[in-house]
Every structure is written in C-alpha cells, then in structure tokens.
Design a protein around this motif. Structure first.
Motif, mmCIF file in Angstrom:
data_model
loop_
_atom_site.group_PDB
_atom_site.id
_atom_site.type_symbol
_atom_site.label_atom_id
_atom_site.label_comp_id
_atom_site.label_asym_id
_atom_site.label_seq_id
_atom_site.Cartn_x
_atom_site.Cartn_y
_atom_site.Cartn_z
ATOM 1 N N UNK A 255 132.814 89.468 -13.404
ATOM 2 C CA UNK A 255 132.827 88.082 -13.871
ATOM 3 C C UNK A 255 132.102 87.974 -15.209
ATOM 4 N N UNK A 256 130.922 88.573 -15.296
ATOM 5 C CA UNK A 256 130.144 88.510 -16.534
ATOM 6 C C UNK A 256 130.896 89.119 -17.709
ATOM 7 N N UNK A 257 131.496 90.274 -17.490
ATOM 8 C CA UNK A 257 132.198 90.946 -18.583
ATOM 9 C C UNK A 257 133.330 90.073 -19.116
ATOM 10 N N UNK A 258 134.092 89.476 -18.214
ATOM 11 C CA UNK A 258 135.191 88.616 -18.657
ATOM 12 C C UNK A 258 134.674 87.383 -19.391
ATOM 13 N N UNK A 259 133.617 86.773 -18.862
ATOM 14 C CA UNK A 259 133.072 85.572 -19.493
ATOM 15 C C UNK A 259 132.481 85.882 -20.853
ATOM 16 N N UNK A 260 131.753 86.986 -20.960
ATOM 17 C CA UNK A 260 131.158 87.334 -22.255
ATOM 18 C C UNK A 260 132.236 87.567 -23.309
ATOM 19 N N UNK A 261 133.316 88.236 -22.933
ATOM 20 C CA UNK A 261 134.406 88.455 -23.880
ATOM 21 C C UNK A 261 135.001 87.134 -24.355
ATOM 22 N N UNK A 262 134.946 86.123 -23.480
ATOM 23 C CA UNK A 262 135.497 84.813 -23.817
ATOM 24 C C UNK A 262 134.449 83.877 -24.425
ATOM 25 N N UNK A 263 133.292 84.441 -24.776
ATOM 26 C CA UNK A 263 132.282 83.656 -25.480
ATOM 27 C C UNK A 263 131.467 82.738 -24.595
ATOM 28 N N UNK A 264 131.558 82.899 -23.272
ATOM 29 C CA UNK A 264 130.762 82.087 -22.348
ATOM 30 C C UNK A 264 129.426 82.798 -22.126
ATOM 31 N N UNK A 265 128.338 82.085 -22.394
ATOM 32 C CA UNK A 265 127.020 82.704 -22.356
ATOM 33 C C UNK A 265 126.458 82.746 -20.941
ATOM 34 N N UNK A 266 127.154 83.441 -20.043
ATOM 35 C CA UNK A 266 126.671 83.603 -18.675
ATOM 36 C C UNK A 266 125.337 84.336 -18.714
ATOM 37 N N UNK A 267 124.291 83.677 -18.239
ATOM 38 C CA UNK A 267 122.944 84.229 -18.363
ATOM 39 C C UNK A 267 122.298 84.558 -17.017
#
Length: 703
Positions: A255-267
């Motif tokens: 989930x994190x990898x996909x979100x980070x690629x899409x510019x979502x700052x999952x922290x």
C-alpha cells in the motif's frame, strides 16, 4: 512489488507534478499554468493544448493507453470513464496518440444516472467534467493497465454542482478571501493566498477474503448483520499499537509503495484498538488535494487487499461490540508564505490575531453545530457515534488547559495576562531523558479538538468523503471572519475593536467549549442544559442543510445555491432509505435461506439424539433442554423475520423520501435489531460445524 525501494526515489514518480511540468512545459506555458493554479486566472485553450500534449506524452511513456476524468458524484465514491488516446486511423493504417486541450479541460459523462436530487430529469443526460488543475494528474496502474487520471469537477448542463468537489473549491475560495481580509487588517501585506490544509487519518479493517465471501451481509452491506461476540474481543487492549502481523505488514508495504508513487504522503501505520483494525495517516495537503488523495487511499486499500487474499472493510461499524472506524479530519488554515493562522505561538494570550481567529471558530462551530454534525452524517456512522471509540453526536470544542485558561481570562476580565506553559516530564528513571511536555493533554472524546496548531474533527465516518466536513468548516469560518472584518474595517480604534470582538465571541459562545468526558451521561444532560443540539441519527441531522441560516450563509459565499442544498437533502434521505432497505433485505435473505434451515437441521439432529439416548434407557435431560431452548429461539427468530418482511414491504409503498427515511429509522432499524437478538443467541448454541457462516472469532482473529 519489489522487495526493496528507496522512498525518495519513487515518491511522486507517477504524478504529473510541478517538477514534471517544469521539465516538460515551455517556460511561458509553465508560468501561465502556475498562474492559474496559484491565482485562479482563466486558462487559455492554447496553453491547455500544450499542457495536454506534454501530459499525454508523459503518461504514454509510463505505459498509459487511456485517460479518464476522475470525479466525485454524490454517490460518495469516485467515478470515471476511460477513453484511449488513439484517434481515427490514417490512410496508411497507422494511428496517432492524442489528447487535446479541449479533451483535457472538459469531459462529458452521462449525468442522468448519478444522484441529482431533482436537479436533472432522468431523460436529460448531459453533464460536464471540468479539469481541476490545482490537483495534479497521475497515472494509476491496475488490472486495466496504466490510466492517466485527471481530477475534475462535475456539474450539470445548467451549471449546478452534481459533485462534492465543486462546492469544496467554492468554499476554499470563500475562506481565502475572508482570511486575506483579516490578515490585511492585522498588517500582513505579503501573504497572497490562504488555504485550508487537511490531514485525514484513515481507519479500516482487514479480514480473510475467503471468509468474507462466505458472509452475504459483508458482501451486500459492508457490515455484519448477525454475529455473536467471541470469547475475546478488545478487552486486553493488546492489539492497539501491537506488533503488526507479517501478512498485514506485507500488505501495508505494498500500500505504501503504491501511495508514495502517486504522491500521497503516507506516514503513519499501526494496529488500531479492535482486532483486525488498522490505521493509515498522511501528512497534510491542501484541502481539495487531500480529498482527492483520500479517495485514492481508500481505492488502493481495497485493491491491494485483494492481491493479498484479504478484504478491506471501510464500513464505520463492521462488527458489533468492538470499536468502529472513523476518519479524523485534521484541519488548519495556512498562507502561501508558511503562516499557520491556528498557531498560538509560545504566548497565546499576547497573540491577538490568533485569539480572534480562535474565537471566530468558536462562534462558527456554535452557530452551525447542527450543520457540522450533518457533514458527518452517514448510515454507518449512526452505529458508531457515541460509542467508546467515537465522539458523541453532540458537537463541542476541546481547547485544552492552556487555551481554556486564556479564554476564561478573556471572559472574566476582558483581557488575558498569562498562558499556562508545559512543564518538564520526569519519569523518575535516570537513564530516560527529561523532556518538555505539552501545555495540555488530549481529549479523545471530543468531536472537535484543538491539538496544538489545528483542529481535529473526529466525527467523520471511515468510508465517507472528507469533502462535506471541509466544505462546512471552510464556509462557517469564512462567515465568522467576514462578520469580524465588517466590524473591524469600520472601527475607529482597531486594537480596541479586536479586543472587544474576542471577548464578545468568547463570552457568547463559551457553551460550545467542553473539556470533560464526552462519553458520560452527565455531559448529555449538561449539553441539553446549554442548549446544544443532540442529533443522534443521520435522519435527524439532514434538515440542517436547509435551515434559513444555512441557506443564507451558503448562498452568500456562493458555495451552494438553495436548489443545490434541497437536492442534497433529497439525496441524503434516499441514500439512508436505500441503505437500510438493502440491510433489511439482506437480513431476510440470510435468515430465511441460511440460518433458519441450519437451525432446523440442528434441532433434527438433537431430536434424533434424544430418541437414541432415550431408547438406550439413559436420560436425555441436557439434550431436551437444548432442544427446547433452540426451538424457542427459532420461533422468536421466525416471528421477528415475519415482522421485518412485513415492514420492509410497507416501506416500499411510502413515496415521500423524508417520510420513508424516517420509517426506516423508526420502524425497520428496531425490527432488524429484534431479528438479530435471537439469531446471535442461537449462534452460541448451534454446533459450529452446522452454523452457515464464519463467526466473529474467525473473521477478527484468523487474518
């Protein structure tokens, strides 16, 4: 997914962000587009043509074959129609891959099949999507391949908002204009734009996909309509912040990898209180971007779960008896040059600008508590609000010790002379560091809490769009700022007028401030004494949209017209009635086709056992007792099932949407509870092998 990756290298790689635009657009085009994004100036079609070509080339390089205008209709989820980049074949049989400026800035989905509340006749189909260039486009990769997703607003042929984004953007304009008025009065001449920033914390449940597929109630409604509590629930508090199980950790990594690629700052990621419950939290972003990204987060949570043999439940209360899921909406107001209007500083009692902003928010929330409550109204949230993991349905504000003391000084003397400061925290262990603690504790029972430099609105449901609460927050605060500015702009003595307004707002709206236990019965009685609204259900909250004060405010700031509000009222009532109708019909289906036959089979087995034991000359006292108890509960189940069936049929004959919604709330919801009660007791008696669906224990602890 790869085994290892560098976050800094992959972050935003699938987003048409500012870095990509600077690299790919001619300088003049880039400046024009940035002017539109930052200042709201109209975008020339010739500029859009160049942007569209660059965006298409970038997306094709990433494997995209299609593009879509992704929008947020009044269904509460996103919608999209995919078009390929290909154009008509040329004479030599080859094709071109194109995206024009017109195709970028405008789309035309069918508007007749989305909820409109009467804004569109069903035979009138035309509607438009309009590019929101302030929210970046991105390439999403899934089973359909790579798709260029262009965030858009959605409106009718006659201009009414048919979505959640259009009024959100309007509300952002309103708070920007009124905040700048306020800042100019305090001497700020440098800030050019004020934007609401939002950080939505997302809670969710994960269950095994195979077990999920054996539960019709989860499939059709997103929550369990039947289910007895297992021997262990969340009593031990061992799941909260506990070690993340390997299967879940692998899921979170993807989930994190996909979100980070899409510019979502999952922290932040962690286990939540209930077994099988988890949370993901991003860093703050501008409100409209946060709304878009939260929809993307929910989509990716569900998609990735399927890839791991899991199912993600976003319902607010998928399991009775354990904590439900919310979405904490952290809201603040910041300028383009980095000033947070909700930062009190080290000495808030001396920060006149902050105190005026703070007391304006007290005024806004007090005067529109019903509207803010409605913004979090949802069928699933009716099961959650007021329970142990969620705030009560009564809106109040938690300020904390420091600000509560400052406000008390303002009310009693008209001025504040000091602020409580944080002490050092000494654990008494020499090897542990001594550090400064905050000036106040947090209050998890408050629906609207000040948490240092922001307000946390904890009421929002886990599957809901965060657009509605932020539309309301932006607009009610814009109204309060506007009224304050009207007074300040005509004042002969600005400083005295500001002090007077701060005291006036603090005094007149102190009833909304409550720092105690929001779960207590005493608070319910105290809130009633204060005159605060207690809107316990979605049906009770919906009328707040069309009160005279709500309509007047929304129309004044051009966020909603009266007809747009009336349409949303109708849509909300319909949504409530349809959701409960589906739940009732699902209960009828499951009880009739699965539970009653299973129990009958069990009673036959008991009867056969009794006959065999008796024939052998032994006593069958236990078996007879179980048979009688089971038969009594089966009879109770059948009677409750008949009543629910009868009421559901009656509901279908009610044509008025409000009356129908209230009938579902007042009559069918209690009838559903009456059917569940004996069934849950039967689950505790019937042989597990004979019970027709996975239990709570299977779902919550075998993930």
């Amino acid at each position: 997914m790869s085994e290892a990756f560098n976050v800094a290298e992959i972050f935003g790689e699938d987003v048409f962000n500012d870095k990509v635009m600077r690299e790919r657009l001619p300088k003049k085009v880039y400046k024009e587009l940035k002017k539109t994004i930052d200042e709201g100036t109209p975008l020339d079609l010739s500029v859009a043509d160049v942007v569209a070509e660059a965006m298409k080339n970038w997306a094709v390089e990433k494997g995209a074959t299609h593009y879509t205008h992704i929008f947020q209709p009044l269904t509460g989820v996103t919608a999209e129609k995919h078009d390929s980049f290909i154009t008509a074949p040329r004479e030599d049989g080859t094709i071109l891959m194109e995206l024009s400026g017109k195709e970028l800035i405008q789309g035309e989905p069918d508007a007749s099949s989305f909820p409109s509340g009467g804004l569109r006749a069903t035979f009138m189909a035309r509607g438009y999507t309009a590019w929101d260039c302030t929210s970046p486009a991105y390439v999403r990769k899934d089973a359909a391949g790579a798709i260029l997703c262009i965030p858009t607003a959605f409106c009718s042929y006659t201009g009414e908002a048919l979505d959640k984004k259009t009024p959100l953007l309007r509300s952002m304009q309103a708070i920007n204009e009124q905040s700048l008025r306020l800042l100019r009065l305090f001497g700020n001449t440098t800030s050019k734009k004020v934007t609401p920033s939002v950080g939505p914390e997302q809670e969710y449940f994960l269950v095994d996909k195979k077990k999920y597929l054996q539960r019709k109630d989860l499939i059709f409604t997103g929550r369990t309509l039947f289910g007895a509590m297992p021997p262990k629930g969340q009593e031990m508090d061992d799941h909260y912040f506990g070690t993340i199980r390997q299967r879940i950790a692998a899921y979170m990594k993807d989930v994190n990898e996909q979100l980070w690629k899409l510019g979502v700052t999952a922290k932040t990621q962690h286990n939540e209180v209930a077994p099988a419950q988890h949370e993901l939290a991003p860093i703050y972003s501008e409100a409209n971007v946060a709304v878009d990204q939260n929809q993307l987060v929910m989509k990716i949570l569900k998609k990735t779960a399927c890839e791991h043999g899991l199912h993600c439940l976003l319902h607010e209360k998928p399991f009775d008896g354990v904590n439900g899921s919310g979405k904490h909406n952290n809201w603040s107001i910041t300028t383009d040059d980095g000033i947070n209007l909700l930062d009190p500083g080290k000495t808030p009692h001396e920060n006149i600008q902050f105190l005026l902003v703070l007391t304006c928010i007290l005024k806004a929330v007090d005067e529109h508590a019903d509207l803010l409550r409605e913004a979090a109204a949802d069928v699933g949230n009716d099961h959650r609000l007021g329970a142990n993991e969620a705030p009560p349905a009564i809106i109040s504000i938690f300020l904390g010790d420091q600000l509560d003391d400052v406000v008390a000084q303002l009310i009693s003397t008209g001025s504040a002379t000091h602020s409580i400061t944080g002490d050092k925290l000494d654990t008494g262990v020499k090897t542990l560091p001594v550090f400064s603690k905050d000036a106040t504790d947090r209050n998890r029972t408050s629906p609207f809490a000040f948490t240092g430099n922001k307000f946390e609105f904890r009421m929002v449901g886990s599957k809901d769009s965060i657009a509605s609460p932020n539309i309301v927050l932006n607009t009610i605060v814009a109204e309060a700022f506007c009224e304050a500015c009207d007074e300040l702009e005509k004042a002969e003595d600005f400083e005295q007028c500001a002090h007077d307004l701060i005291k006036k707002y603090a005094t007149e709206h102190q009833r909304i401030v409550f720092n105690g236990d929001g779960y207590s019965d005493e608070w319910v009685a105290e809130a009633e004494r204060r005159g605060l609204p207690n809107l316990k259900s979605m049906v009770d909250a919906i009328p707040a949209l069309v009160t005279e004060k709500s309509v007047s405010m929304f129309e004044k700031f051009h966020v909603y017209s009266k007809v747009e509000l009336e349409a949303r009222v109708e849509i909300q009532y319909e949504a409530y009635a349809k959701a409960i109708n589906i739940e009732a019909k699902t209960m009828i289906d499951v009880a009739s086709k699965q539970i009653v036959p299973a129990v009958i089979g069990y009673t036959k087995s008991l009867a056969d056992t009794i006959n065999a034991v008796t024939a052998a000359g032994a006593k069958a006292t236990v078996q007879v007792g179980l048979l009688n108890e089971t038969s009594d509960l089966l009879e109770e189940t059948k009677a409750a099932l008949g009543k629910l069936t009868e009421l559901t049929a009656e509901a279908a004959t009610i044509e008025d949407v409000e009356k129908q919604a209230r009938f579902f709330h007042d009559s069918i919801v209690p009838a559903m509870a009456a059917l569940r009660a004996p069934v849950d007791k039967l689950e505790m008696i019937v042989d597990k092998e004979a019970w027709p669906m996975p239990s709570y224990g299977d779902l919550l602890f075998e993930v």
